[in-house]
Design a protein around this motif. Structure first.
Motif, mmCIF file in Angstrom:
data_model
loop_
_atom_site.group_PDB
_atom_site.id
_atom_site.type_symbol
_atom_site.label_atom_id
_atom_site.label_comp_id
_atom_site.label_asym_id
_atom_site.label_seq_id
_atom_site.Cartn_x
_atom_site.Cartn_y
_atom_site.Cartn_z
ATOM 1 N N ALA A 102 0.993 -1.519 -0.068
ATOM 2 C CA ALA A 102 -0.168 -0.156 0.258
ATOM 3 C C ALA A 102 0.611 1.145 0.017
ATOM 4 O O ALA A 102 0.085 2.313 -0.770
ATOM 5 N N ASP A 103 1.950 0.938 0.312
ATOM 6 C CA ASP A 103 3.231 2.353 0.457
ATOM 7 C C ASP A 103 4.729 2.786 0.250
ATOM 8 O O ASP A 103 4.688 3.160 -0.408
ATOM 9 N N ASN A 104 4.341 1.766 -1.233
ATOM 10 C CA ASN A 104 5.501 1.559 -1.665
ATOM 11 C C ASN A 104 5.182 1.304 -3.171
ATOM 12 O O ASN A 104 4.539 0.109 -3.308
ATOM 13 N N PRO A 105 5.778 1.858 -4.003
ATOM 14 C CA PRO A 105 5.967 1.102 -5.456
ATOM 15 C C PRO A 105 6.655 -0.249 -5.563
ATOM 16 O O PRO A 105 6.544 -0.344 -7.084
ATOM 17 N N THR A 106 7.692 0.294 -5.172
ATOM 18 C CA THR A 106 9.000 -0.974 -5.375
ATOM 19 C C THR A 106 8.984 -2.111 -4.155
ATOM 20 O O THR A 106 8.501 -0.885 -2.881
ATOM 21 N N ALA A 147 10.563 -10.738 -19.703
ATOM 22 C CA ALA A 147 10.279 -9.340 -19.787
ATOM 23 C C ALA A 147 9.382 -7.876 -18.997
ATOM 24 O O ALA A 147 9.526 -7.594 -18.863
ATOM 25 N N THR A 148 9.164 -9.374 -18.132
ATOM 26 C CA THR A 148 7.766 -9.211 -17.313
ATOM 27 C C THR A 148 8.700 -8.558 -15.829
ATOM 28 O O THR A 148 8.109 -7.894 -14.883
ATOM 29 N N THR A 149 9.714 -8.703 -15.632
ATOM 30 C CA THR A 149 10.226 -9.082 -13.970
ATOM 31 C C THR A 149 11.281 -8.610 -13.887
ATOM 32 O O THR A 149 12.171 -7.814 -13.144
ATOM 33 N N GLY A 150 11.752 -7.202 -15.314
ATOM 34 C CA GLY A 150 13.090 -6.234 -15.112
ATOM 35 C C GLY A 150 14.095 -6.902 -14.406
ATOM 36 O O GLY A 150 14.760 -7.835 -15.012
ATOM 37 N N ASN A 151 14.551 -6.276 -12.963
ATOM 38 C CA ASN A 151 15.940 -6.893 -13.067
ATOM 39 C C ASN A 151 15.871 -8.064 -11.674
ATOM 40 O O ASN A 151 17.556 -8.062 -11.554
ATOM 41 N N ILE A 152 14.867 -8.927 -12.009
ATOM 42 C CA ILE A 152 14.761 -9.255 -10.325
ATOM 43 C C ILE A 152 15.371 -10.833 -11.354
ATOM 44 O O ILE A 152 15.497 -11.455 -12.153
ATOM 45 N N THR A 153 15.842 -11.258 -10.055
ATOM 46 C CA THR A 153 17.227 -12.104 -10.114
ATOM 47 C C THR A 153 16.807 -13.422 -8.969
ATOM 48 O O THR A 153 16.491 -12.774 -8.173
ATOM 49 N N GLY A 154 16.910 -14.624 -9.416
ATOM 50 C CA GLY A 154 16.888 -15.616 -7.911
ATOM 51 C C GLY A 154 17.634 -16.698 -7.927
ATOM 52 O O GLY A 154 18.889 -16.904 -8.365
ATOM 53 N N THR A 155 18.319 -16.946 -6.506
ATOM 54 C CA THR A 155 19.092 -18.056 -6.329
ATOM 55 C C THR A 155 18.515 -18.885 -5.278
ATOM 56 O O THR A 155 17.048 -18.691 -4.463
ATOM 57 N N TYR A 156 19.136 -20.416 -5.683
ATOM 58 C CA TYR A 156 17.893 -21.149 -5.031
ATOM 59 C C TYR A 156 18.992 -21.876 -3.781
ATOM 60 O O TYR A 156 19.953 -22.239 -4.118
ATOM 61 N N SER A 194 15.881 -7.552 -6.385
ATOM 62 C CA SER A 194 16.040 -6.747 -7.176
ATOM 63 C C SER A 194 17.437 -6.191 -7.288
ATOM 64 O O SER A 194 17.631 -5.190 -6.187
ATOM 65 N N VAL A 195 17.982 -6.316 -7.767
ATOM 66 C CA VAL A 195 19.847 -5.745 -7.741
ATOM 67 C C VAL A 195 19.838 -3.978 -7.389
ATOM 68 O O VAL A 195 20.302 -4.317 -6.580
ATOM 69 N N ASP A 196 19.387 -3.623 -7.546
ATOM 70 C CA ASP A 196 19.280 -2.011 -7.253
ATOM 71 C C ASP A 196 17.981 -1.760 -6.948
ATOM 72 O O ASP A 196 17.434 0.081 -6.610
ATOM 73 N N GLN A 197 17.172 -2.938 -6.517
ATOM 74 C CA GLN A 197 15.870 -2.423 -5.139
ATOM 75 C C GLN A 197 14.702 -1.569 -6.278
ATOM 76 O O GLN A 197 14.052 -0.460 -5.359
ATOM 77 N N SER A 198 14.070 -1.919 -7.280
ATOM 78 C CA SER A 198 14.057 -0.771 -8.813
ATOM 79 C C SER A 198 12.937 -1.691 -9.005
ATOM 80 O O SER A 198 11.981 -0.952 -9.862
ATOM 81 N N ALA A 199 12.659 -2.864 -8.614
ATOM 82 C CA ALA A 199 11.974 -3.814 -9.525
ATOM 83 C C ALA A 199 10.388 -2.723 -8.681
ATOM 84 O O ALA A 199 10.563 -3.201 -7.206
ATOM 85 N N THR A 200 9.012 -3.247 -9.458
ATOM 86 C CA THR A 200 7.787 -2.461 -8.912
ATOM 87 C C THR A 200 7.199 -3.577 -8.333
ATOM 88 O O THR A 200 7.503 -4.947 -8.717
ATOM 89 N N VAL A 201 5.960 -3.695 -8.522
ATOM 90 C CA VAL A 201 5.277 -4.465 -7.016
ATOM 91 C C VAL A 201 4.387 -5.396 -8.548
ATOM 92 O O VAL A 201 4.983 -6.817 -7.627
ATOM 93 N N ALA A 202 4.065 -5.006 -9.559
ATOM 94 C CA ALA A 202 3.592 -5.931 -10.608
ATOM 95 C C ALA A 202 5.119 -6.422 -11.455
ATOM 96 O O ALA A 202 4.522 -7.948 -11.332
ATOM 97 N N GLN A 203 6.698 -6.112 -11.108
ATOM 98 C CA GLN A 203 7.386 -6.706 -11.838
ATOM 99 C C GLN A 203 7.545 -8.059 -10.703
ATOM 100 O O GLN A 203 7.847 -9.198 -11.092
ATOM 101 N N PHE A 204 7.377 -7.704 -9.343
ATOM 102 C CA PHE A 204 8.270 -9.053 -8.383
ATOM 103 C C PHE A 204 6.149 -10.050 -8.609
ATOM 104 O O PHE A 204 6.726 -11.230 -8.202
ATOM 105 N N GLN A 205 5.657 -9.664 -8.958
ATOM 106 C CA GLN A 205 4.180 -10.147 -8.798
ATOM 107 C C GLN A 205 4.326 -11.608 -10.405
ATOM 108 O O GLN A 205 4.042 -12.258 -9.458
#
Length: 124
Positions: free
Chosen positions: A20-24, A49-58, A69-80
């Protein structure tokens, strides 16, 4: 549900998140929280293309996939979108048929969200 010898499959292609209070957001975790088998269960993420700069590590020892999000810029929609692309695969030829519970949690860098869960039924 997941059938024996099935290719990696999206766990929850309709999972929704919000802040509700953060776009990223900064990070998210997906964890097999119940009935994890270290010799069988694998979580994976491949961005698009929908996930921006998000990377994953298992981390196979803890059954946890961490998305950042490497530079903490990924949006809520990109994380979803990223969470919807998380897949499950069972590598065993004789998998445990116990239902797995998978827990999702996101962070805006200050507060952790509530945990949302999904189930994976295993068939032979």
């Amino acid at each position: 549900s997941y059938a024996e010898k099935q290719v990696a499959t999206s766990i929850n292609p309709v999972v929704t998140i919000g802040d509700a209070d953060n776009p990223t957001l900064v990070s998210a975790t997906v964890k097999i929280s119940v009935n994890f088998s270290a010799t069988q269960d694998v979580l994976n993420f491949v961005g698009d293309a929908t996930t921006g700069n998000i990377t994953g590590t298992y981390n196979a020892a803890t059954a946890t996939l961490t998305l950042i999000s490497v530079d903490q810029s990924a949006t809520v929609a990109q994380f979803q979108a990223a969470l919807r692309l998380v897949t499950y695969k069972n590598t065993s030829l004789n998998p445990s048929l116990l239902t797995r519970s998978v827990a999702y949690q996101v962070s805006d860098g200050t507060v952790l969200s509530n945990v949302v869960t999904s189930s994976i039924s295993i068939g032979s």
